[in-house]
Design a protein around this motif. Structure first.
Motif, mmCIF file in Angstrom:
data_model
loop_
_atom_site.group_PDB
_atom_site.id
_atom_site.type_symbol
_atom_site.label_atom_id
_atom_site.label_comp_id
_atom_site.label_asym_id
_atom_site.label_seq_id
_atom_site.Cartn_x
_atom_site.Cartn_y
_atom_site.Cartn_z
ATOM 1 N N ALA A 167 0.830 -1.204 0.000
ATOM 2 C CA ALA A 167 0.000 0.000 0.000
ATOM 3 C C ALA A 167 0.866 1.256 0.000
ATOM 4 O O ALA A 167 0.455 2.299 -0.510
ATOM 5 C CB ALA A 167 -0.929 0.008 1.206
ATOM 6 N N ALA A 168 2.050 1.160 0.564
ATOM 7 C CA ALA A 168 2.951 2.317 0.648
ATOM 8 C C ALA A 168 4.387 1.865 0.416
ATOM 9 O O ALA A 168 4.749 0.720 0.708
ATOM 10 C CB ALA A 168 2.824 2.985 2.008
ATOM 11 N N ARG A 169 5.180 2.776 -0.073
ATOM 12 C CA ARG A 169 6.615 2.522 -0.249
ATOM 13 C C ARG A 169 7.376 3.615 0.485
ATOM 14 O O ARG A 169 7.144 4.808 0.259
ATOM 15 C CB ARG A 169 6.987 2.536 -1.727
ATOM 16 C CG ARG A 169 8.472 2.312 -2.015
ATOM 17 C CD ARG A 169 8.920 0.912 -1.634
ATOM 18 N NE ARG A 169 10.323 0.702 -1.870
ATOM 19 C CZ ARG A 169 10.833 0.210 -3.023
ATOM 20 N NH1 ARG A 169 10.010 -0.093 -4.019
ATOM 21 N NH2 ARG A 169 12.120 0.038 -3.163
ATOM 22 N N VAL A 170 8.261 3.201 1.364
ATOM 23 C CA VAL A 170 9.062 4.137 2.139
ATOM 24 C C VAL A 170 10.440 4.252 1.504
ATOM 25 O O VAL A 170 11.103 3.237 1.242
ATOM 26 C CB VAL A 170 9.185 3.680 3.607
ATOM 27 C CG1 VAL A 170 10.164 4.571 4.378
ATOM 28 C CG2 VAL A 170 7.811 3.697 4.282
ATOM 29 N N ILE A 171 10.878 5.466 1.250
ATOM 30 C CA ILE A 171 12.192 5.730 0.663
ATOM 31 C C ILE A 171 13.063 6.431 1.698
ATOM 32 O O ILE A 171 12.677 7.455 2.264
ATOM 33 C CB ILE A 171 12.080 6.617 -0.591
ATOM 34 C CG1 ILE A 171 11.205 5.953 -1.647
ATOM 35 C CG2 ILE A 171 13.472 6.925 -1.151
ATOM 36 C CD1 ILE A 171 11.751 4.643 -2.182
ATOM 37 N N CYS A 172 14.236 5.871 1.929
ATOM 38 C CA CYS A 172 15.215 6.447 2.869
ATOM 39 C C CYS A 172 16.229 7.259 2.058
ATOM 40 O O CYS A 172 17.110 6.688 1.422
ATOM 41 C CB CYS A 172 15.924 5.347 3.644
ATOM 42 S SG CYS A 172 14.828 4.226 4.537
ATOM 43 N N PRO A 173 16.149 8.581 2.063
ATOM 44 C CA PRO A 173 16.993 9.379 1.172
ATOM 45 C C PRO A 173 18.463 9.412 1.538
ATOM 46 O O PRO A 173 19.278 9.827 0.714
ATOM 47 C CB PRO A 173 16.371 10.781 1.268
ATOM 48 C CG PRO A 173 15.684 10.807 2.578
ATOM 49 C CD PRO A 173 15.193 9.416 2.806
ATOM 50 N N ILE A 174 18.837 9.015 2.762
ATOM 51 C CA ILE A 174 20.271 9.037 3.079
ATOM 52 C C ILE A 174 20.960 7.741 2.665
ATOM 53 O O ILE A 174 22.113 7.517 2.994
ATOM 54 C CB ILE A 174 20.550 9.317 4.565
ATOM 55 C CG1 ILE A 174 20.157 8.124 5.454
ATOM 56 C CG2 ILE A 174 19.891 10.581 5.031
ATOM 57 C CD1 ILE A 174 20.753 8.204 6.841
ATOM 58 N N THR A 175 20.246 6.876 1.940
ATOM 59 C CA THR A 175 20.865 5.661 1.423
ATOM 60 C C THR A 175 22.102 6.008 0.604
ATOM 61 O O THR A 175 22.051 6.847 -0.287
ATOM 62 C CB THR A 175 19.873 4.891 0.536
ATOM 63 O OG1 THR A 175 18.706 4.591 1.297
ATOM 64 C CG2 THR A 175 20.472 3.587 0.032
ATOM 65 N N ASP A 176 23.222 5.369 0.893
ATOM 66 C CA ASP A 176 24.445 5.594 0.138
ATOM 67 C C ASP A 176 25.334 4.368 0.252
ATOM 68 O O ASP A 176 25.002 3.406 0.955
ATOM 69 C CB ASP A 176 25.153 6.871 0.618
ATOM 70 C CG ASP A 176 25.565 6.829 2.078
ATOM 71 O OD1 ASP A 176 25.888 5.737 2.575
ATOM 72 O OD2 ASP A 176 25.590 7.890 2.720
ATOM 73 N N PRO A 177 26.481 4.345 -0.426
ATOM 74 C CA PRO A 177 27.332 3.156 -0.398
ATOM 75 C C PRO A 177 27.983 2.887 0.959
ATOM 76 O O PRO A 177 28.492 1.794 1.178
ATOM 77 C CB PRO A 177 28.417 3.472 -1.442
ATOM 78 C CG PRO A 177 27.880 4.582 -2.260
ATOM 79 C CD PRO A 177 26.988 5.360 -1.370
ATOM 80 N N PHE A 178 27.969 3.861 1.865
ATOM 81 C CA PHE A 178 28.686 3.723 3.122
ATOM 82 C C PHE A 178 27.799 3.053 4.172
ATOM 83 O O PHE A 178 27.371 3.673 5.146
ATOM 84 C CB PHE A 178 29.175 5.086 3.602
ATOM 85 C CG PHE A 178 29.986 5.819 2.573
ATOM 86 C CD1 PHE A 178 31.232 5.350 2.188
ATOM 87 C CD2 PHE A 178 29.493 6.956 1.963
ATOM 88 C CE1 PHE A 178 31.979 6.015 1.226
ATOM 89 C CE2 PHE A 178 30.227 7.637 0.997
ATOM 90 C CZ PHE A 178 31.476 7.154 0.628
ATOM 91 N N VAL A 179 27.515 1.779 3.967
ATOM 92 C CA VAL A 179 26.572 1.093 4.841
ATOM 93 C C VAL A 179 27.078 0.982 6.276
ATOM 94 O O VAL A 179 26.292 0.846 7.211
ATOM 95 C CB VAL A 179 26.237 -0.316 4.296
ATOM 96 C CG1 VAL A 179 25.448 -0.192 3.003
ATOM 97 C CG2 VAL A 179 27.519 -1.135 4.082
ATOM 98 N N ARG A 180 28.378 1.050 6.479
ATOM 99 C CA ARG A 180 28.913 0.964 7.838
ATOM 100 C C ARG A 180 28.727 2.271 8.606
ATOM 101 O O ARG A 180 28.890 2.309 9.816
ATOM 102 C CB ARG A 180 30.392 0.570 7.813
ATOM 103 C CG ARG A 180 30.605 -0.911 7.502
ATOM 104 C CD ARG A 180 32.057 -1.321 7.682
ATOM 105 N NE ARG A 180 32.536 -1.048 9.035
ATOM 106 C CZ ARG A 180 32.288 -1.822 10.076
ATOM 107 N NH1 ARG A 180 31.538 -2.905 9.940
ATOM 108 N NH2 ARG A 180 32.788 -1.521 11.259
ATOM 109 N N HIS A 181 28.393 3.332 7.911
ATOM 110 C CA HIS A 181 28.112 4.595 8.596
ATOM 111 C C HIS A 181 26.803 4.503 9.376
ATOM 112 O O HIS A 181 26.759 4.741 10.571
ATOM 113 C CB HIS A 181 28.008 5.731 7.582
ATOM 114 C CG HIS A 181 29.328 6.153 7.038
ATOM 115 N ND1 HIS A 181 29.479 7.292 6.287
ATOM 116 C CD2 HIS A 181 30.553 5.602 7.114
ATOM 117 C CE1 HIS A 181 30.747 7.427 5.933
ATOM 118 N NE2 HIS A 181 31.416 6.416 6.414
ATOM 119 N N HIS A 182 25.727 4.197 8.659
ATOM 120 C CA HIS A 182 24.402 4.251 9.283
ATOM 121 C C HIS A 182 23.447 3.190 8.772
ATOM 122 O O HIS A 182 22.281 3.171 9.168
ATOM 123 C CB HIS A 182 23.770 5.628 9.088
ATOM 124 C CG HIS A 182 23.975 6.182 7.703
ATOM 125 N ND1 HIS A 182 23.593 5.517 6.571
ATOM 126 C CD2 HIS A 182 24.544 7.330 7.285
ATOM 127 C CE1 HIS A 182 23.912 6.232 5.504
ATOM 128 N NE2 HIS A 182 24.500 7.337 5.911
#
Length: 228
Positions: free
Chosen positions: A89-104
């Motif tokens: 019903a909904a799609r959530v987009i996380c805008p701080i997604t980036d290649p640095f997965v170990r950051h956050h």
């Protein structure tokens, strides 16, 4: 440091340097690791300031986003919306997604929600506003107006979490193992808006500068037009 070499050799009239936030994501203010990192930056800035006007600013603040047990304090918003309004019903987009997965781990305090059925807008918005992890939930139109964001890039709903929590999409798509080595620290919320602006030289017109609502990107204006 490459910037020092460029300045010494007079190879550039303007340099823009961006640093990784890895240390700040892993170590809070006052920790030995954070203090050592900041001292190393200070030492290099002091050398740069002898040769050029230097402006320093952060792109955002940082807050601890873990519970008392040290586990990431996460609202998996799409899971919550699926359970209430049905799958997809909904799609959530996380805008701080980036290649640095170990950051956050792509977990921050700001997300955009896109709805399959626009008739659900008011109901979904009301649910988002009622969640204890939520500080602000607004329609995309209201959020764009309030926070000076381009309307054509906003979702149907914008959700901002409290200072101690982050928002993710679904528990199944976020690999938390990459951020569990230290208490999670991240950004994106209202609590991370205030950042320091540091100049190596005095600002020419203090009165005019004090009357302006400066943003982080205004450091370019300060360096190019306002320093003496």
């Amino acid at each position: 440091m490459l910037a020092l070499s460029y300045c010494k050799e007079d190879k550039s009239g303007f340099l823009y340097l961006m640093l990784s936030g890895y240390v700040q994501h892993k170590h809070g203010p006052g920790s030995p690791e954070a203090d050592d990192f900041v001292k190393a930056i200070d030492d290099r800035l002091a050398k740069l300031a002898v040769m050029a006007i230097v402006g320093v600013v952060g792109d955002h603040g940082m807050s601890r986003k873990s519970n008392d047990a040290g586990e990431p304090d996460v609202l998996f918003l799409e899971d919550v919306l699926d359970a209430k309004f049905g799958e997809n019903a909904a799609r959530v987009i996380c805008p701080i997604t980036d290649p640095f997965v170990r950051h956050h781990g792509a977990l921050g305090s700001f997300v955009r929600v896109y709805l399959k059925d626009q008739s659900l807008l008011e109901s979904v918005l009301a649910l988002c506003q009622a969640l204890p992890e939520t500080e602000v939930a607004l329609s995309g139109e209201d959020a764009a107006r309030k926070y000076d964001m381009p309307l054509d890039r906003e979702g149907d709903i914008v959700v901002i979490s409290t200072s101690s929590t982050v928002i993710g999409r679904c528990e199944s798509v976020h690999g938390l193992s990459t951020v569990k080595d230290f208490s999670l620290r991240s950004h994106g919320g209202l609590s991370e808006q205030v950042v320091p602006v540091i100049m190596s030289r005095a600002v020419e017109d203090v009165q005019i500068v004090s009357l302006r609502a400066w943003k982080d990107y205004d450091v370019f204006d300060l360096v190019l037009n306002w320093s003496k």
